[in-house]
Write a protein that holds these residues in place. Structure first.
Motif, PDB file in Angstrom:
ATOM      1  N   LEU A 105       0.929  -1.237   0.097  1.00 58.53           N
ATOM      2  CA  LEU A 105       0.118  -0.061   0.058  1.00 58.53           C
ATOM      3  C   LEU A 105       0.849   1.290  -0.119  1.00 58.53           C
ATOM      4  CD1 LEU A 105      -3.028  -1.121   2.555  1.00 58.53           C
ATOM      5  CD2 LEU A 105      -2.847  -1.018   0.008  1.00 58.53           C
ATOM      6  N   VAL A 106       1.956   1.071   0.630  1.00 61.06           N
ATOM      7  CA  VAL A 106       2.913   2.559   0.813  1.00 61.06           C
ATOM      8  C   VAL A 106       3.545   2.409  -0.676  1.00 61.06           C
ATOM      9  CG1 VAL A 106       4.841   3.350   1.731  1.00 61.06           C
ATOM     10  CG2 VAL A 106       3.200   2.398   3.278  1.00 61.06           C
ATOM     11  N   ALA A 107       4.031   1.422  -1.309  1.00 62.56           N
ATOM     12  CA  ALA A 107       4.309   1.737  -2.589  1.00 62.56           C
ATOM     13  C   ALA A 107       3.458   2.178  -3.414  1.00 62.56           C
ATOM     14  CB  ALA A 107       4.839   0.151  -3.161  1.00 62.56           C
ATOM     15  N   LEU A 108       2.245   1.666  -3.427  1.00 63.28           N
ATOM     16  CA  LEU A 108       1.181   2.402  -4.174  1.00 63.28           C
ATOM     17  C   LEU A 108       0.899   3.683  -4.145  1.00 63.28           C
ATOM     18  CD1 LEU A 108      -1.057   1.979  -6.309  1.00 63.28           C
ATOM     19  CD2 LEU A 108      -2.469   1.395  -4.436  1.00 63.28           C
ATOM     20  N   ALA A 109       0.986   4.066  -2.907  1.00 59.72           N
ATOM     21  CA  ALA A 109       0.966   5.453  -2.647  1.00 59.72           C
ATOM     22  C   ALA A 109       2.193   6.356  -3.092  1.00 59.72           C
ATOM     23  CB  ALA A 109       0.832   5.905  -1.150  1.00 59.72           C
ATOM     24  N   ASP A 110       3.221   5.903  -2.952  1.00 58.68           N
ATOM     25  CA  ASP A 110       4.272   6.725  -3.668  1.00 58.68           C
ATOM     26  C   ASP A 110       4.218   6.642  -5.057  1.00 58.68           C
ATOM     27  OD1 ASP A 110       5.570   6.684  -1.054  1.00 58.68           O
ATOM     28  OD2 ASP A 110       6.815   4.885  -1.327  1.00 58.68           O
ATOM     29  N   ARG A 111       3.973   5.394  -5.901  1.00 52.50           N
ATOM     30  CA  ARG A 111       3.814   5.469  -7.069  1.00 52.50           C
ATOM     31  C   ARG A 111       2.504   6.521  -7.761  1.00 52.50           C
ATOM     32  NH1 ARG A 111       5.207   5.486 -11.885  1.00 52.50           N
ATOM     33  NH2 ARG A 111       4.014   4.439 -13.495  1.00 52.50           N
ATOM     34  N   VAL A 112       1.529   6.856  -7.015  1.00 52.00           N
ATOM     35  CA  VAL A 112       0.589   7.921  -7.099  1.00 52.00           C
ATOM     36  C   VAL A 112       1.211   9.262  -7.078  1.00 52.00           C
ATOM     37  CG1 VAL A 112      -1.417   8.937  -6.610  1.00 52.00           C
ATOM     38  CG2 VAL A 112      -1.330   6.150  -6.691  1.00 52.00           C
ATOM     39  N   ARG A 113       1.975   9.244  -6.062  1.00 49.75           N
ATOM     40  CA  ARG A 113       2.729  10.614  -5.892  1.00 49.75           C
ATOM     41  C   ARG A 113       3.610  10.847  -7.039  1.00 49.75           C
ATOM     42  NH1 ARG A 113       3.796   8.565  -0.666  1.00 49.75           N
ATOM     43  NH2 ARG A 113       2.221   9.077   0.875  1.00 49.75           N
ATOM     44  N   GLU A 114       4.446   9.859  -7.331  1.00 47.33           N
ATOM     45  CA  GLU A 114       5.248  10.100  -8.652  1.00 47.33           C
ATOM     46  C   GLU A 114       4.444  10.522  -9.807  1.00 47.33           C
ATOM     47  OE1 GLU A 114       7.254   6.252  -9.114  1.00 47.33           O
ATOM     48  OE2 GLU A 114       8.503   6.533  -7.072  1.00 47.33           O
ATOM     49  N   LEU A 115       3.111   9.956  -9.877  1.00 49.69           N
ATOM     50  CA  LEU A 115       2.409  10.309 -11.233  1.00 49.69           C
ATOM     51  C   LEU A 115       1.803  11.692 -10.936  1.00 49.69           C
ATOM     52  CD1 LEU A 115       0.679   6.827 -11.383  1.00 49.69           C
ATOM     53  CD2 LEU A 115       2.392   7.706 -13.129  1.00 49.69           C
ATOM     54  N   GLN A 118       1.114  17.395  -2.204  1.00 50.05           N
ATOM     55  CA  GLN A 118       0.918  16.328  -1.380  1.00 50.05           C
ATOM     56  C   GLN A 118       1.005  16.467   0.039  1.00 50.05           C
ATOM     57  OE1 GLN A 118       0.215  13.498  -2.759  1.00 50.05           O
ATOM     58  NE2 GLN A 118       0.632  14.135  -4.770  1.00 50.05           N
ATOM     59  N   TRP A 119       0.056  16.324   1.066  1.00 47.78           N
ATOM     60  CA  TRP A 119       0.068  16.563   2.281  1.00 47.78           C
ATOM     61  C   TRP A 119      -0.132  15.514   3.255  1.00 47.78           C
ATOM     62  CZ3 TRP A 119      -4.827  15.510   3.974  1.00 47.78           C
ATOM     63  CH2 TRP A 119      -5.621  15.595   2.832  1.00 47.78           C
ATOM     64  N   ASP A 120       0.148  15.746   4.531  1.00 45.40           N
ATOM     65  CA  ASP A 120       0.255  14.911   5.576  1.00 45.40           C
ATOM     66  C   ASP A 120      -1.099  14.947   6.387  1.00 45.40           C
ATOM     67  OD1 ASP A 120       0.221  12.854   7.671  1.00 45.40           O
ATOM     68  OD2 ASP A 120       2.157  13.865   8.449  1.00 45.40           O
ATOM     69  N   SER A 121      -2.019  14.040   6.447  1.00 52.55           N
ATOM     70  CA  SER A 121      -3.399  14.435   6.988  1.00 52.55           C
ATOM     71  C   SER A 121      -3.498  14.354   8.387  1.00 52.55           C
ATOM     72  CB  SER A 121      -4.454  13.233   6.115  1.00 52.55           C
ATOM     73  OG  SER A 121      -3.992  11.986   6.777  1.00 52.55           O
ATOM     74  N   THR A 122      -2.212  13.892   9.118  1.00 55.01           N
ATOM     75  CA  THR A 122      -2.204  13.791  10.340  1.00 55.01           C
ATOM     76  C   THR A 122      -2.896  15.382  11.321  1.00 55.01           C
ATOM     77  OG1 THR A 122      -0.305  12.459  10.338  1.00 55.01           O
ATOM     78  CG2 THR A 122      -0.643  13.486  12.546  1.00 55.01           C
TER      79      THR A 122
END
Length: 76
Positions: free
Chosen positions: A47-57, A63-67
């Protein structure tokens, strides 16, 4: 439900899986279903790898941290 046939499994692997199933008091077939179900769950690293891929695309999207948003909402 789907069915899958897996051929050429080493005898030692089958022996170990049968013993594991026996210790749990379940059939080999049930043990194999549980193993496959567990293996099919999304893993955190995937899931982290997928999120990283979306960020790259989407490099031009902020991109922000929702915390901070979650904490702010929780504190209300």
């Amino acid at each position: 439900m789907a069915q899958v046939i897996v051929r050429n499994i080493e005898e030692e692997v089958v022996r170990v899986l049968k013993a594991r199933a026996h210790l749990k008091g379940i059939s080999l077939e049930q043990e194999l279903r549980e193993i496959l179900r567990s293996a099919a769950r999304p893993r955190t690293e995937d899931l982290v790898a997928l999120a990283d891929r979306v960020r790259e695309l989407t490099p031009d999207v902020d991109q922000w941290d929702s915390t901070a948003m979650v904490r702010e909402d929780r504190d209300r």
